[in-house]
Design a protein around this motif. Structure first.
Motif, mmCIF file in Angstrom:
data_model
loop_
_atom_site.group_PDB
_atom_site.id
_atom_site.type_symbol
_atom_site.label_atom_id
_atom_site.label_comp_id
_atom_site.label_asym_id
_atom_site.label_seq_id
_atom_site.Cartn_x
_atom_site.Cartn_y
_atom_site.Cartn_z
ATOM 1 N N UNK A 74 0.839 -1.203 0.000
ATOM 2 C CA UNK A 74 0.000 0.000 0.000
ATOM 3 C C UNK A 74 0.877 1.258 0.000
ATOM 4 N N UNK A 75 1.897 1.261 0.845
ATOM 5 C CA UNK A 75 2.757 2.446 0.973
ATOM 6 C C UNK A 75 3.491 2.741 -0.331
ATOM 7 N N UNK A 76 4.121 1.731 -0.902
ATOM 8 C CA UNK A 76 4.846 1.970 -2.154
ATOM 9 C C UNK A 76 3.885 2.292 -3.283
ATOM 10 N N UNK A 77 2.688 1.747 -3.242
ATOM 11 C CA UNK A 77 1.672 2.108 -4.228
ATOM 12 C C UNK A 77 1.301 3.579 -4.142
ATOM 13 N N UNK A 78 1.245 4.114 -2.935
ATOM 14 C CA UNK A 78 0.927 5.531 -2.748
ATOM 15 C C UNK A 78 2.030 6.441 -3.298
ATOM 16 N N UNK A 79 3.257 5.942 -3.317
ATOM 17 C CA UNK A 79 4.359 6.761 -3.842
ATOM 18 C C UNK A 79 4.498 6.615 -5.353
ATOM 19 N N UNK A 80 3.920 5.551 -5.915
ATOM 20 C CA UNK A 80 4.088 5.300 -7.342
ATOM 21 C C UNK A 80 5.422 4.656 -7.684
ATOM 22 N N UNK A 81 6.167 4.222 -6.688
ATOM 23 C CA UNK A 81 7.478 3.589 -6.891
ATOM 24 C C UNK A 81 7.398 2.117 -6.521
ATOM 25 N N UNK A 82 8.372 1.368 -6.968
ATOM 26 C CA UNK A 82 8.500 -0.066 -6.648
ATOM 27 C C UNK A 82 7.195 -0.838 -6.906
ATOM 28 N N UNK A 83 6.627 -0.607 -8.066
ATOM 29 C CA UNK A 83 5.344 -1.240 -8.413
ATOM 30 C C UNK A 83 5.406 -2.763 -8.394
ATOM 31 N N UNK A 84 6.603 -3.330 -8.519
ATOM 32 C CA UNK A 84 6.755 -4.784 -8.506
ATOM 33 C C UNK A 84 6.285 -5.391 -7.182
ATOM 34 N N UNK A 85 6.265 -4.600 -6.111
ATOM 35 C CA UNK A 85 5.858 -5.124 -4.800
ATOM 36 C C UNK A 85 4.411 -5.624 -4.834
ATOM 37 N N UNK A 86 3.589 -5.027 -5.702
ATOM 38 C CA UNK A 86 2.191 -5.491 -5.824
ATOM 39 C C UNK A 86 2.132 -6.965 -6.212
ATOM 40 N N UNK A 87 3.150 -7.440 -6.919
ATOM 41 C CA UNK A 87 3.178 -8.857 -7.314
ATOM 42 C C UNK A 87 3.215 -9.777 -6.097
ATOM 43 N N UNK A 88 3.771 -9.290 -4.997
ATOM 44 C CA UNK A 88 3.841 -10.097 -3.772
ATOM 45 C C UNK A 88 2.469 -10.322 -3.150
ATOM 46 N N UNK A 89 1.472 -9.638 -3.632
ATOM 47 C CA UNK A 89 0.104 -9.777 -3.135
ATOM 48 C C UNK A 89 -0.739 -10.666 -4.041
ATOM 49 N N UNK A 90 -0.174 -11.148 -5.134
ATOM 50 C CA UNK A 90 -0.911 -12.073 -6.007
ATOM 51 C C UNK A 90 -1.200 -13.363 -5.250
ATOM 52 N N UNK A 91 -2.384 -13.944 -5.444
ATOM 53 C CA UNK A 91 -2.788 -15.118 -4.660
ATOM 54 C C UNK A 91 -1.785 -16.275 -4.661
ATOM 55 N N UNK A 92 -1.104 -16.510 -5.751
ATOM 56 C CA UNK A 92 -0.165 -17.640 -5.780
ATOM 57 C C UNK A 92 1.155 -17.318 -5.080
ATOM 58 N N UNK A 93 1.480 -16.044 -4.946
ATOM 59 C CA UNK A 93 2.748 -15.634 -4.339
ATOM 60 C C UNK A 93 2.562 -15.220 -2.879
ATOM 61 N N UNK A 94 1.394 -14.676 -2.541
ATOM 62 C CA UNK A 94 1.130 -14.096 -1.222
ATOM 63 C C UNK A 94 1.497 -15.013 -0.049
ATOM 64 N N UNK A 95 1.081 -16.275 -0.028
ATOM 65 C CA UNK A 95 1.401 -17.113 1.145
ATOM 66 C C UNK A 95 2.907 -17.279 1.371
ATOM 67 N N UNK A 96 3.648 -17.450 0.301
ATOM 68 C CA UNK A 96 5.100 -17.621 0.422
ATOM 69 C C UNK A 96 5.751 -16.301 0.827
ATOM 70 N N UNK A 97 5.331 -15.212 0.191
ATOM 71 C CA UNK A 97 5.883 -13.896 0.508
ATOM 72 C C UNK A 97 5.599 -13.518 1.964
ATOM 73 N N UNK A 98 4.403 -13.837 2.451
ATOM 74 C CA UNK A 98 4.059 -13.518 3.837
ATOM 75 C C UNK A 98 4.921 -14.310 4.822
ATOM 76 N N UNK A 99 5.179 -15.567 4.529
ATOM 77 C CA UNK A 99 6.055 -16.374 5.400
ATOM 78 C C UNK A 99 7.481 -15.830 5.378
ATOM 79 N N UNK A 100 7.946 -15.439 4.195
ATOM 80 C CA UNK A 100 9.289 -14.863 4.081
ATOM 81 C C UNK A 100 9.363 -13.548 4.854
ATOM 82 N N UNK A 101 8.320 -12.730 4.762
ATOM 83 C CA UNK A 101 8.290 -11.473 5.501
ATOM 84 C C UNK A 101 8.362 -11.729 7.011
ATOM 85 N N UNK A 102 7.565 -12.674 7.503
ATOM 86 C CA UNK A 102 7.569 -12.959 8.941
ATOM 87 C C UNK A 102 8.937 -13.452 9.406
#
Length: 129
Positions: A74-102
């Motif tokens: 959300x934060x990077x989306x508000x800046x218009x930068x690092x748009x690739x981060x939205x890909x980490x919210x795609x349903x197939x990537x989200x569970x893995x990305x969330x575990x990596x983040x934790x």
């Protein structure tokens, strides 16, 4: 503010990302709050500081909370930068990305030390390399 981010100001990498966000936040849509501030509980009584120390918290203007990578996206989306981060919210990537983040969040001081040479910002300020 469209988004208020509650971050760990003693974490060098966390602080570095917040500084980058503010640099790109030309429309001043993002507010930053250090969870280690002495008055944080008084100013934000709904914030669970202990939880915010384990996962990034964001409060949207409508009063809804975001957590972890949802805050980052959300934060990077508000800046218009690092748009690739939205890909980490795609349903197939989200569970893995969330575990990596934790895993990152649990080990952020060690990772910060490896990448910056600083484990913590004891004075509330870091010298980011």
């Amino acid at each position: 503010m469209e988004l208020t981010i509650f971050y760990d100001g003693t974490c060098p990498l966390c602080l570095n990302e917040m500084q980058q966000l503010k640099r790109y936040d030309r429309l001043n849509r993002i507010g930053l709050e250090d969870i280690n501030a002495a008055d944080i509980k008084q100013r934000f009584p709904d914030l669970n500081v202990e939880q915010a120390n384990t996962i990034l918290h964001g409060l949207q203007a409508d009063g809804t909370w975001l957590y972890g990578l949802d805050v980052t996206a959300k934060a990077w989306g508000l800046t218009g930068k690092h748009c690739w981060i939205k890909m980490l919210r795609l349903p197939v990537i989200k569970p893995v990305a969330d575990k990596a983040y934790l895993a990152f969040a649990r080990n952020r001081y060690r990772i910060s030390y490896l990448l910056t040479g600083q484990k913590r910002c004891d004075t509330g300020r870091c010298n980011i390399k």
